[in-house]
Design an enzyme around this catalytic site. Structure first.
Site, PDB file in Angstrom:
ATOM      1  N   LYS A   1      31.658  -4.286  -7.857  1.00  0.00           N
ATOM      2  CA  LYS A   1      31.824  -3.268  -9.333  1.00  0.00           C
ATOM      3  C   LYS A   1      30.962  -3.420 -10.209  1.00  0.00           C
ATOM      4  O   LYS A   1      30.583  -2.636 -11.099  1.00  0.00           O
ATOM      5  CB  LYS A   1      33.367  -3.525  -9.752  1.00  0.00           C
ATOM      6  CG  LYS A   1      34.009  -4.531 -10.101  1.00  0.00           C
ATOM      7  CD  LYS A   1      35.352  -4.585 -10.239  1.00  0.00           C
ATOM      8  CE  LYS A   1      35.732  -5.955 -10.757  1.00  0.00           C
ATOM      9  NZ  LYS A   1      37.189  -6.286 -10.482  1.00  0.00           N
TER      10      LYS A   1
ATOM     11  N   ARG B   1      49.671  -8.006 -13.676  1.00  0.00           N
ATOM     12  CA  ARG B   1      49.071  -6.934 -13.341  1.00  0.00           C
ATOM     13  C   ARG B   1      49.727  -6.136 -12.013  1.00  0.00           C
ATOM     14  O   ARG B   1      50.776  -5.882 -11.874  1.00  0.00           O
ATOM     15  CB  ARG B   1      47.591  -7.094 -13.251  1.00  0.00           C
ATOM     16  CG  ARG B   1      46.713  -5.870 -13.611  1.00  0.00           C
ATOM     17  CD  ARG B   1      45.142  -6.138 -13.649  1.00  0.00           C
ATOM     18  NE  ARG B   1      44.624  -6.185 -12.301  1.00  0.00           N
ATOM     19  CZ  ARG B   1      43.232  -6.696 -12.173  1.00  0.00           C
ATOM     20  NH1 ARG B   1      42.481  -6.798 -12.971  1.00  0.00           N
ATOM     21  NH2 ARG B   1      42.944  -6.581 -10.665  1.00  0.00           N
TER      22      ARG B   1
HETATM   23  C1  LIG Z   1      37.024  -7.359  -9.928  1.00  0.00           C
HETATM   24  C2  LIG Z   1      37.868  -7.699  -8.955  1.00  0.00           C
HETATM   25  C3  LIG Z   1      37.631  -9.123  -8.210  1.00  0.00           C
HETATM   26  C4  LIG Z   1      36.653  -9.854  -8.584  1.00  0.00           C
HETATM   27  O1  LIG Z   1      36.851 -10.481  -9.480  1.00  0.00           O
HETATM   28  P1  LIG Z   1      35.717 -11.661 -10.209  1.00  0.00           P
HETATM   29  O2  LIG Z   1      36.358 -12.344 -11.412  1.00  0.00           O
HETATM   30  O3  LIG Z   1      34.474 -10.812 -10.515  1.00  0.00           O
HETATM   31  O4  LIG Z   1      35.388 -12.568  -9.089  1.00  0.00           O
HETATM   32  C5  LIG Z   1      38.746  -9.270  -7.334  1.00  0.00           C
HETATM   33  N1  LIG Z   1      39.860  -8.797  -7.124  1.00  0.00           N
HETATM   34  C6  LIG Z   1      40.224  -7.705  -7.627  1.00  0.00           C
HETATM   35  C7  LIG Z   1      41.517  -7.027  -7.358  1.00  0.00           C
HETATM   36  C8  LIG Z   1      39.206  -6.969  -8.562  1.00  0.00           C
HETATM   37  O5  LIG Z   1      39.432  -6.049  -9.135  1.00  0.00           O
END
Ligand SMILES: *Cc1c(COP(=O)(O)O)cnc(C)c1O
Length: 374
Positions: free
Chosen positions: A36, A131
């Site tokens: 993302k 969350r």
């Molecule tokens: C963005 C996201 C991740 C990755 O998080 P990082 O801190 O970039 O490793 C993992 N799981 C979910 C649900 C996310 O939204």
């Protein structure tokens, strides 16, 4: 060259990804590469696949569709609960989605039925960060219901911590996830049942001798791109933290006082106005601002300090030297600054490095930490 720009070193990202994949493999944990932060840019996504991730994951269906359009195959997960209005797109582009609402899963099942296919679901469990997630006591019942949807396959359980309240992954909450996995799926060996423990903030726990038990997957974005773990902002040894650099251009360079004059009202963006007089400094303005970056997440690479930012300007104290107009100043963006820069239409992305199928594995390399790092 075009400014502002992000200089993305694919070789360094590859190194970070393959290093993390290798270290976690020894713990029985696969890596889902989270795309993302770079909006599913196909070049980076392909490079993550070459580095050995078990699949790709993104929180936005648009990014998953972009990767599919670019011809990227392999497992793709939507890691944010699907919008019920987008279930058709989710079923068409993603193999698996993370879910917490049975009504959405029912809609996914109907969408999959229309196209005579099935859709994989990972149920997210709430472990205290508040969350997303089903409360642990409700998981067994949700599992039963999900198993009754004809076009849904339950692929696993997951959790996400440290994203809202900073609740850290530890043996207690990870054991809760493992226990729920035991209760959901008794075929512990070779079941392919995903137990996705969390994101980059799980790495301190995983590498710090945490009890992994049933956790067999982590979803990593920040650690791969920034070479650090987010809980304490610590550099992960052996990873590059300078895989991505932000470059912006000087549009004003003057000697100015440090202390503002005139009647002070409220400073915008919650900034604290300067009240101390430090005499004159070399002040430069860069053509980049809050629309493009998070100014608190920028580490200048050379002896300059970020003084403040507005929507379109970044204000610097350039220390002992006066920068010339048109000069380029580089920064190491943290994940927050990176997210914004990657999604700003005003910031160009340039790629260096050239990962091809057989890249010689670079030896252990410790990138120099920038100041302020642990
Ligand atoms: C963005 C996201 C991740 C990755 O998080 P990082 O801190 O970039 O490793 C993992 N799981 C979910 C649900 C996310 O939204």
């Amino acid at each position: 060259m075009i400014t502002p720009r992000l200089e993305i070193d694919l070789d360094k990202i590859y190194h970070n990804a393959t290093t993390l994949v290798g270290r976690l493999k020894r713990l029985g944990i696969s890596v889902t590469g989270i795309t993302k932060a770079f909006r599913g840019a196909p070049k980076i996504a392909q490079m993550l696949q070459r580095a050995g991730v078990s699949g790709l994951g993104d929180s936005r269906i648009e990014n998953i569709e972009r990767m599919r359009r670019a011809g990227i195959d392999g497992q793709m997960m939507l890691v944010r609960s699907p919008m019920i209005s987008q279930v058709d797109r989710v079923v068409a582009a993603a193999d698996i989605s993370f879910n917490t609402e049975l009504d959405v899963i029912a809609a996914l099942s109907r969408a999959a039925q229309k196209t005579r296919t099935w859709h994989g679901v990972v149920l997210m469990v709430e472990l205290g960060d508040l969350r997303e997630g089903i409360m642990p006591r409700d998981v067994a019942k949700a599992v039963q219901t999900v198993r009754r949807f004809p076009h849904i396959r339950l692929k696993g359980l997951g959790s996400n911590l440290a994203c809202r309240n900073g609740v850290s992954p530890d043996n207690a909450n990870m054991e809760m996830l493992s226990a729920l996995a035991d209760q959901t799926d008794e075929h512990i060996e070779n079941s392919g049942f995903i137990v996705s423990g969390g994101n980059s903030s799980n790495l301190s726990w995983a590498f710090g001798g945490g009890k992994v038990r049933r956790v067999n997957n982590l979803r990593l974005g920040e650690a791969i791109l920034c070479g650090c773990e987010p809980l304490h902002g610590r550099h992960i040894p052996g990873l590059y933290r300078d895989a991505i650099t932000l470059v912006a251009e000087v549009i004003e360079s003057k000697i100015k006082p440090t202390k503002p004059w005139g009647t002070l009202g409220q400073a915008p963006f919650g900034q604290v106005p300067v009240t101390i007089d430090d005499g004159n400094i070399f002040q430069s303005l860069l053509a980049i601002g809050r629309q493009d970056i998070d100014p608190d997440g920028l580490q200048p690479l050379s002896g300059v300090t970020v003084l403040g930012a507005s929507s379109d300007h970044l204000v610097l104290n350039t220390g002992s030297c006066q920068l010339v107009l048109g000069a380029e100043v580089s920064f190491q963006p943290d994940y927050s600054a990176l997210l914004r820069a990657m999604t700003s239409p005003y910031v160009t992305q340039t790629f260096t490095g050239n990962v091809v199928a057989a890249v010689p594995h670079p030896g252990p390399f410790i990138a120099p930490c920038f100041s302020g790092a642990a």
